[in-house]
Design an enzyme around this catalytic site. Structure first.
Site, PDB file in Angstrom:
ATOM      1  N   THR A  52      -9.307   7.410   2.418  1.00  0.00           N
ATOM      2  CA  THR A  52      -8.179   6.471   2.557  1.00  0.00           C
ATOM      3  C   THR A  52      -7.296   6.892   3.732  1.00  0.00           C
ATOM      4  O   THR A  52      -7.041   8.088   3.914  1.00  0.00           O
ATOM      5  CB  THR A  52      -7.354   6.480   1.256  1.00  0.00           C
ATOM      6  OG1 THR A  52      -8.200   6.060   0.195  1.00  0.00           O
ATOM      7  CG2 THR A  52      -6.162   5.527   1.356  1.00  0.00           C
ATOM      8  N   GLU A  60      -8.946  10.468  -4.451  1.00  0.00           N
ATOM      9  CA  GLU A  60      -9.596  11.234  -3.378  1.00  0.00           C
ATOM     10  C   GLU A  60     -10.113  12.568  -3.909  1.00  0.00           C
ATOM     11  O   GLU A  60     -11.213  12.999  -3.567  1.00  0.00           O
ATOM     12  CB  GLU A  60      -8.594  11.497  -2.245  1.00  0.00           C
ATOM     13  CG  GLU A  60      -8.277  10.262  -1.423  1.00  0.00           C
ATOM     14  CD  GLU A  60      -7.172  10.471  -0.408  1.00  0.00           C
ATOM     15  OE1 GLU A  60      -7.103   9.674   0.533  1.00  0.00           O
ATOM     16  OE2 GLU A  60      -6.372  11.409  -0.551  1.00  0.00           O
ATOM     17  N   ALA A  69      -6.943  13.640   6.370  1.00  0.00           N
ATOM     18  CA  ALA A  69      -6.086  14.665   5.763  1.00  0.00           C
ATOM     19  C   ALA A  69      -4.723  14.617   6.429  1.00  0.00           C
ATOM     20  O   ALA A  69      -4.582  14.088   7.538  1.00  0.00           O
ATOM     21  CB  ALA A  69      -6.699  16.055   5.930  1.00  0.00           C
ATOM     22  N   ASP A  70      -3.748  15.173   5.745  1.00  0.00           N
ATOM     23  CA  ASP A  70      -2.399  15.245   6.318  1.00  0.00           C
ATOM     24  C   ASP A  70      -2.161  16.592   6.987  1.00  0.00           C
ATOM     25  O   ASP A  70      -1.394  16.677   7.944  1.00  0.00           O
ATOM     26  CB  ASP A  70      -1.365  14.961   5.231  1.00  0.00           C
ATOM     27  CG  ASP A  70      -1.606  13.585   4.643  1.00  0.00           C
ATOM     28  OD1 ASP A  70      -1.661  12.625   5.434  1.00  0.00           O
ATOM     29  OD2 ASP A  70      -1.799  13.471   3.429  1.00  0.00           O
TER      30      ASP A  70
HETATM   31  C1  A5P Z   1      -4.414   9.400   1.757  1.00  0.00           C
HETATM   32  O1  A5P Z   1      -3.913   9.524   0.490  1.00  0.00           O
HETATM   33  C2  A5P Z   1      -4.320  10.690   2.507  1.00  0.00           C
HETATM   34  O2  A5P Z   1      -4.906  11.745   1.831  1.00  0.00           O
HETATM   35  C3  A5P Z   1      -4.932  10.458   3.888  1.00  0.00           C
HETATM   36  O3  A5P Z   1      -6.174  11.055   3.976  1.00  0.00           O
HETATM   37  C4  A5P Z   1      -4.009  10.918   4.903  1.00  0.00           C
HETATM   38  O4  A5P Z   1      -2.721  10.366   4.693  1.00  0.00           O
HETATM   39  C5  A5P Z   1      -4.493  10.700   6.319  1.00  0.00           C
HETATM   40  O5  A5P Z   1      -3.998   9.519   6.873  1.00  0.00           O
HETATM   41  P1  A5P Z   1      -4.266   9.101   8.374  1.00  0.00           P
HETATM   42  O6  A5P Z   1      -5.742   9.134   8.573  1.00  0.00           O
HETATM   43  O7  A5P Z   1      -3.727   7.691   8.448  1.00  0.00           O
HETATM   44  O8  A5P Z   1      -3.536  10.042   9.260  1.00  0.00           O
END
Ligand code: A5P
Length: 226
Positions: A25, A104, A84-85
């Site tokens: 996501t 996830e 990932a963040d």
């Molecule tokens: C989603 O819940 C998060 O774990 C995403 O993987 C994360 O926010 C990465 O987002 P972007 O790809 O938009 O940076």
């Protein structure tokens, strides 16, 4: 091609025909979903089934024509590709700014391989350095979690959705985004403490789950492996 697109495209090397693929996501995962759909349409990949990690990625996959399945029919994914963040050097992660951390993590824990795709802005020395840690909590008594999270050294902020209402996840829960002033000193200890607390459903700490991270830049993709 942007760094996120480049990382997403590189993840295709791990996909083989016949695989069940967990679909992450977020904006980077969306680029992967598009790239996967293109590979299916061109005939490069056949007989792929996706398992989405959120309603958002489900909608996205359906809109580009990726056949979907679920964990009831396919309890294990051959591969999951997700964003990932934050990505630490040992491949521990913070995830969940997109609000999909529970699904996830369920999909990741039931995958033979978790490939993370991100741009360089996500690479950190210590988790919590840049991103807050999302913690998903049950709606019942959610206010009581704030004090508990503070006792663990966090500065928790209840997530508010775009309409100004409390954000509710696909699973009907709330999220506290937990800021740590100097980052997270002991991610494993923090995870254990969170797991012991009733009403805390899951945290965005993904420890020891990822096998590889593909980090896109303006011209190349580098790898972080454990
Ligand atoms: C989603 O819940 C998060 O774990 C995403 O993987 C994360 O926010 C990465 O987002 P972007 O790809 O938009 O940076």
């Amino acid at each position: 091609m942007t760094p996120k697109q480049r990382a997403a495209q590189a993840a295709l090397q791990f996909v083989q025909s016949g695989m069940v693929v967990g679909l992450g996501t977020g904006s980077t995962a969306d680029f992967f979903i598009t790239a996967l759909a293109d590979a299916i349409k061109s005939g490069q990949l056949r007989d792929i089934k996706g398992i989405p990690t959120s309603r958002q990625s489900e909608r996205r996959a359906l809109s580009v024509g990726i056949p979907l399945t679920n964990l009831a029919q396919n309890p294990s994914c051959d591969l999951t590709v997700d964003g990932a963040d934050e990505v630490a050097p040992n491949l521990n992660l913070i995830k969940g700014l997109g609000g999909a951390l529970l699904r996830e993590k369920i999909v990741a824990q039931n995958s033979k391989k978790l490939v993370i795709i991100a741009d360089q802005s996500k690479v950190v020395k210590r988790l919590g350095e840049k991103s807050p840690l999302p913690v998903e909590v049950a709606q019942f008594g959610y206010e009581t979690q704030e004090h508990f999270l503070r006792s663990l050294g966090a500065d928790p902020k209840l997530r508010i959705g775009p309409g100004g209402m409390v954000f509710v996840t696909d699973n009907g829960n709330c999220i506290y985004d937990c800021h740590f002033l100097s980052g997270i000193a002991g991610p494993a200890d923090l995870e254990s403490a969170l797991k012991r607390r009733a009403g805390i459903v899951e945290s965005g700490l993904f420890l020891g789950l990822a096998s590889i991270a593909l980090i896109g830049s303006d011209s190349t993709v580098s790898e972080i492996r454990r």
